[in-house]
Design an enzyme around this catalytic site. Sequence first.
Site, PDB file in Angstrom:
ATOM      1  N   HIS A 153       0.836  -1.206   0.000  1.00 35.32           N
ATOM      2  CA  HIS A 153       0.000   0.000   0.000  1.00 35.32           C
ATOM      3  C   HIS A 153       0.869   1.255   0.000  1.00 35.32           C
ATOM      4  O   HIS A 153       0.629   2.192  -0.773  1.00 35.32           O
ATOM      5  CB  HIS A 153      -0.916  -0.005   1.216  1.00 35.32           C
ATOM      6  CG  HIS A 153      -1.615   1.297   1.459  1.00 35.32           C
ATOM      7  ND1 HIS A 153      -2.709   1.704   0.736  1.00 35.32           N
ATOM      8  CD2 HIS A 153      -1.365   2.296   2.337  1.00 35.32           C
ATOM      9  CE1 HIS A 153      -3.116   2.887   1.154  1.00 35.32           C
ATOM     10  NE2 HIS A 153      -2.307   3.274   2.131  1.00 35.32           N
ATOM     11  N   HIS A 209       1.434   4.925  -2.710  1.00 34.60           N
ATOM     12  CA  HIS A 209       1.735   6.329  -2.414  1.00 34.60           C
ATOM     13  C   HIS A 209       3.039   6.862  -2.996  1.00 34.60           C
ATOM     14  O   HIS A 209       3.103   8.023  -3.412  1.00 34.60           O
ATOM     15  CB  HIS A 209       1.776   6.530  -0.893  1.00 34.60           C
ATOM     16  CG  HIS A 209       0.433   6.515  -0.244  1.00 34.60           C
ATOM     17  ND1 HIS A 209      -0.552   7.433  -0.542  1.00 34.60           N
ATOM     18  CD2 HIS A 209      -0.098   5.691   0.699  1.00 34.60           C
ATOM     19  CE1 HIS A 209      -1.627   7.173   0.186  1.00 34.60           C
ATOM     20  NE2 HIS A 209      -1.387   6.122   0.935  1.00 34.60           N
ATOM     21  N   GLU A 265      -5.431   9.733   0.111  1.00 34.64           N
ATOM     22  CA  GLU A 265      -5.847   8.324   0.105  1.00 34.64           C
ATOM     23  C   GLU A 265      -6.858   8.008  -0.996  1.00 34.64           C
ATOM     24  O   GLU A 265      -6.732   6.997  -1.677  1.00 34.64           O
ATOM     25  CB  GLU A 265      -6.443   7.941   1.471  1.00 34.64           C
ATOM     26  CG  GLU A 265      -5.436   7.879   2.593  1.00 34.64           C
ATOM     27  CD  GLU A 265      -4.475   6.697   2.491  1.00 34.64           C
ATOM     28  OE1 GLU A 265      -4.657   5.833   1.605  1.00 34.64           O
ATOM     29  OE2 GLU A 265      -3.534   6.653   3.299  1.00 34.64           O
ATOM     30  N   SER A 321      -3.941   1.023  -4.578  1.00 36.92           N
ATOM     31  CA  SER A 321      -3.450  -0.249  -4.045  1.00 36.92           C
ATOM     32  C   SER A 321      -4.559  -1.261  -3.820  1.00 36.92           C
ATOM     33  O   SER A 321      -4.302  -2.364  -3.333  1.00 36.92           O
ATOM     34  CB  SER A 321      -2.702  -0.008  -2.728  1.00 36.92           C
ATOM     35  OG  SER A 321      -3.568   0.554  -1.754  1.00 36.92           O
TER      36      SER A 321
END
Length: 283
Positions: free
Chosen positions: A141, A146, A186, A205
């Site tokens: 993730h 990111h 996010e 993700s």
Amino acid sequence: MNAPQSLTSQASAAETHKAASKGTAYQAHMPDDDGIIHWSAEENHTWQQLMERQLKLIEGRVCQEYLDGLERLALPVDHIPQLADVDRVLREATGWETAQVPALIPFDTFFELLANRRFPVATFIRTPEEMDYLKEPDIFHEIFGHCPMLTNPAFAEFTAIYGQLGLKAEPRDRVYLARLYWMTVEFGLVDTPQGRRIYGGGIISSPKETLHALSDVPMHSPFDAVDALRTPYRIDILQPLYYVLNGLDTLHDLAQRDIMAMVEQARDMGLFEPHFPPKASTH
């Protein structure tokens, strides 16, 4: 969707993203004396499965800035990368680095790391039984979701400013700030000349969220910072609402504005009604 357990029913990505008040079933790997993390064959295989699946799903769905960052990082497909290799690219691009952390850290530490352009990466990977969803952010993730965006100056600047604000903010304001993080870093979308695209790591993700976010099922609203600050969310469902930027430069512009004044405005106006049912009680 990868999201950790919440502290409150309307919890924050900042306070819940790295909350220390909850236990974890995962044990982070520690680097050896040379800074190398040794991963098992099964862990590397899990990474490979996740990479192969998501690389197919994000095609035509993520923004070009993410793809540019992914190309720069040159993440291996068949094994988990070493953080030092990721750091070399991030430092050159925007001055960021990763920070190896346990599965869960206090939110004060989370804000402090972001303020100093260090992105926390929990050095564990999900089990094969949790390929589609886990409650805590793992290395896939954080790195795949990111880090590519952290090569983009506008995104990197906004994330650092966010950390600085969160570090100084009172607890009651952190909850509002965290809604902003959730709706941008996010789970953010952006309109581009090629169409609507994903830039939020929580979507990128997640296989289910990747398909859901751009479908006709959820609501899509033009991004407004005060609106985002007022929007409740749940971490354990597909998001019912996404905020859409006109362009990633919007984040650069937002970083130059008085975000804490917007927090005060949002607090005075109150929260919107949730677009989801209450979470069922476990008692």
